[in-house]
Design a protein around this motif. Structure first.
Motif, PDB file in Angstrom:
ATOM      1  N   ALA A   1      63.989  61.035  -8.239  1.00 30.11           N
ATOM      2  CA  ALA A   1      62.934  60.937  -7.228  1.00 30.11           C
ATOM      3  C   ALA A   1      61.566  60.775  -7.891  1.00 30.11           C
ATOM      4  CB  ALA A   1      62.940  62.174  -6.340  1.00 30.11           C
ATOM      5  N   SER A   2      61.289  61.570  -8.924  1.00 31.60           N
ATOM      6  CA  SER A   2      59.986  61.465  -9.583  1.00 31.60           C
ATOM      7  C   SER A   2      59.898  60.226 -10.461  1.00 31.60           C
ATOM      8  CB  SER A   2      59.711  62.719 -10.430  1.00 31.60           C
ATOM      9  OG  SER A   2      60.712  62.911 -11.417  1.00 31.60           O
ATOM     10  N   LEU A   3      61.034  59.760 -10.970  1.00 34.64           N
ATOM     11  CA  LEU A   3      61.050  58.566 -11.823  1.00 34.64           C
ATOM     12  C   LEU A   3      60.767  57.302 -11.011  1.00 34.64           C
ATOM     13  CD1 LEU A   3      61.599  58.063 -14.859  1.00 34.64           C
ATOM     14  CD2 LEU A   3      63.967  57.543 -14.265  1.00 34.64           C
TER      15      LEU A   3
ATOM     16  N   THR B   1      59.524  66.029 -15.891  1.00 34.33           N
ATOM     17  CA  THR B   1      59.987  65.073 -16.902  1.00 34.33           C
ATOM     18  C   THR B   1      60.042  63.663 -16.321  1.00 34.33           C
ATOM     19  OG1 THR B   1      61.300  66.779 -18.006  1.00 34.33           O
ATOM     20  CG2 THR B   1      61.857  64.495 -18.505  1.00 34.33           C
ATOM     21  N   GLY B   2      60.545  63.537 -15.098  1.00 31.22           N
ATOM     22  CA  GLY B   2      60.578  62.234 -14.432  1.00 31.22           C
ATOM     23  C   GLY B   2      59.190  61.660 -14.231  1.00 31.22           C
ATOM     24  N   LEU B   3      58.233  62.519 -13.888  1.00 30.30           N
ATOM     25  CA  LEU B   3      56.859  62.058 -13.685  1.00 30.30           C
ATOM     26  C   LEU B   3      56.248  61.507 -14.975  1.00 30.30           C
ATOM     27  CD1 LEU B   3      55.203  64.740 -11.348  1.00 30.30           C
ATOM     28  CD2 LEU B   3      55.864  62.410 -10.758  1.00 30.30           C
TER      29      LEU B   3
ATOM     30  N   VAL C   1      58.302  63.668  -1.412  1.00 31.13           N
ATOM     31  CA  VAL C   1      58.721  63.909  -2.798  1.00 31.13           C
ATOM     32  C   VAL C   1      57.697  64.793  -3.515  1.00 31.13           C
ATOM     33  CG1 VAL C   1      59.116  62.811  -5.034  1.00 31.13           C
ATOM     34  CG2 VAL C   1      60.099  61.813  -2.985  1.00 31.13           C
ATOM     35  N   GLY C   2      56.397  64.473  -3.343  1.00 33.55           N
ATOM     36  CA  GLY C   2      55.364  65.301  -3.951  1.00 33.55           C
ATOM     37  C   GLY C   2      55.330  66.700  -3.368  1.00 33.55           C
ATOM     38  N   GLY C   3      55.532  66.794  -2.056  1.00 33.14           N
ATOM     39  CA  GLY C   3      55.534  68.098  -1.398  1.00 33.14           C
ATOM     40  C   GLY C   3      56.684  68.975  -1.821  1.00 33.14           C
TER      41      GLY C   3
END
Length: 278
Positions: A21-23, A194-196, A100-102
């Motif tokens: 999701a973060s990637l 890590t994904g971010l 996703v951020g929330g």
């Protein structure tokens, strides 16, 4: 039986959902949506915690600590439907970026509540205990944000083999999750961060990204879903009459309070009905 292999791959699948999701976040859109993500995270934490406490104390008649523990379950959530959203090409929508951020805000706050509740049973809960956990969380997050991109840039410049690159990405994922667990928090936070930090280094249309996406959706995420299903003892629902009542209260409270959080976010950000439903 739900042996060590199911437990291990189930955890990997959970980390993988958050990592993917973060990637896949569009960082430019995420910057624009950060205020919305903060609002969503706080709303979807505060409303389920507050109303969940009321339901657990007055309907289920639990003690305050037990009611708080159960209410934290209403507040926390996993992006379990994210692979479906991504498959339909909807992961770049503003409302999806906000959710996703929330998620990371909500789950961080929920995990703090869980740590405090656990601390009351071990006798460790105090203002210093909470501050120490906060400092460890900040230190680990800072280490991931500072070191991981530098290591990844060097690695991707040095090694072109796609298999080795994929193994390296997995190593980064597990290292980030493991470091966060050492801090006393859940590994999903480390996986998400890590994904971010790897987001800008792995192009969304690259062969590496397709390999990350395929392996996660074909192996690790299904393992997570199966391992969660194996945790449920269906017979206990019928052996204990009150269990079905507790389940109904949990499902209704969690669903209604989550919807209220989405509704509140929609009203403040003036989103349309479809964005709220997403």
């Amino acid at each position: 039986e739900r042996d060590d292999s199911f437990e291990l791959f189930g955890n990997v699948g959970l980390y993988y959902i958050m990592f993917l999701a973060s990637l896949e976040i569009n960082m430019q859109e995420m910057k624009q949506a950060k205020g919305g993500a903060l609002l969503m995270g706080l709303a979807v934490f505060a409303i389920p915690i507050a109303l969940g406490l009321v339901a657990n104390i007055y309907i289920l008649e639990y003690s305050f600590i037990a009611a708080l523990l159960l209410a934290s379950m209403y507040a926390s959530y996993t992006l379990i439907s994210y692979p479906i959203v991504a498959r339909y090409g909807l992961s770049r929508l503003r409302c999806v970026n906000i959710v996703v951020g929330g998620t990371i805000i909500t789950d961080t706050l929920t995990l703090f509540v869980l740590a405090v509740v656990a601390g009351t049973f071990t006798g460790e809960a105090s203002i210093w205990f909470v501050l120490l956990m906060l400092l460890k969380l900040i230190a680990i997050a800072a280490a991931i944000i500072f070191f991981f991109p530098r290591i990844a840039r060097y690695f991707f410049r040095t090694y072109n083999d796609s298999v080795i690159q994929y193994i390296f990405v997995l190593a980064m994922l597990f290292l980030g999750a493991g470091m966060m667990e050492l801090a006393g928090m859940e590994g999903i936070l480390g996986a998400f961060i890590t994904g971010l930090v790897l987001n800008r280094l792995i192009p969304h249309s690259s062969p590496l990204m397709r390999r990350i996406d395929f392996v996660g959706n074909a192996i690790f995420i299904p393992y997570f879903l199966i391992s969660v299903g194996m945790l449920i003892n269906v017979r206990s629902l019928f052996d204990h009459k009150e269990a079905i009542f507790v389940v109904l209260v949990m499902v209704v409270t969690a669903t209604v309070t989550k919807w209220l959080g989405a509704w509140a976010t929609q009203q403040v950000l003036r989103m349309n009905r479809s964005e709220r439903e997403m």
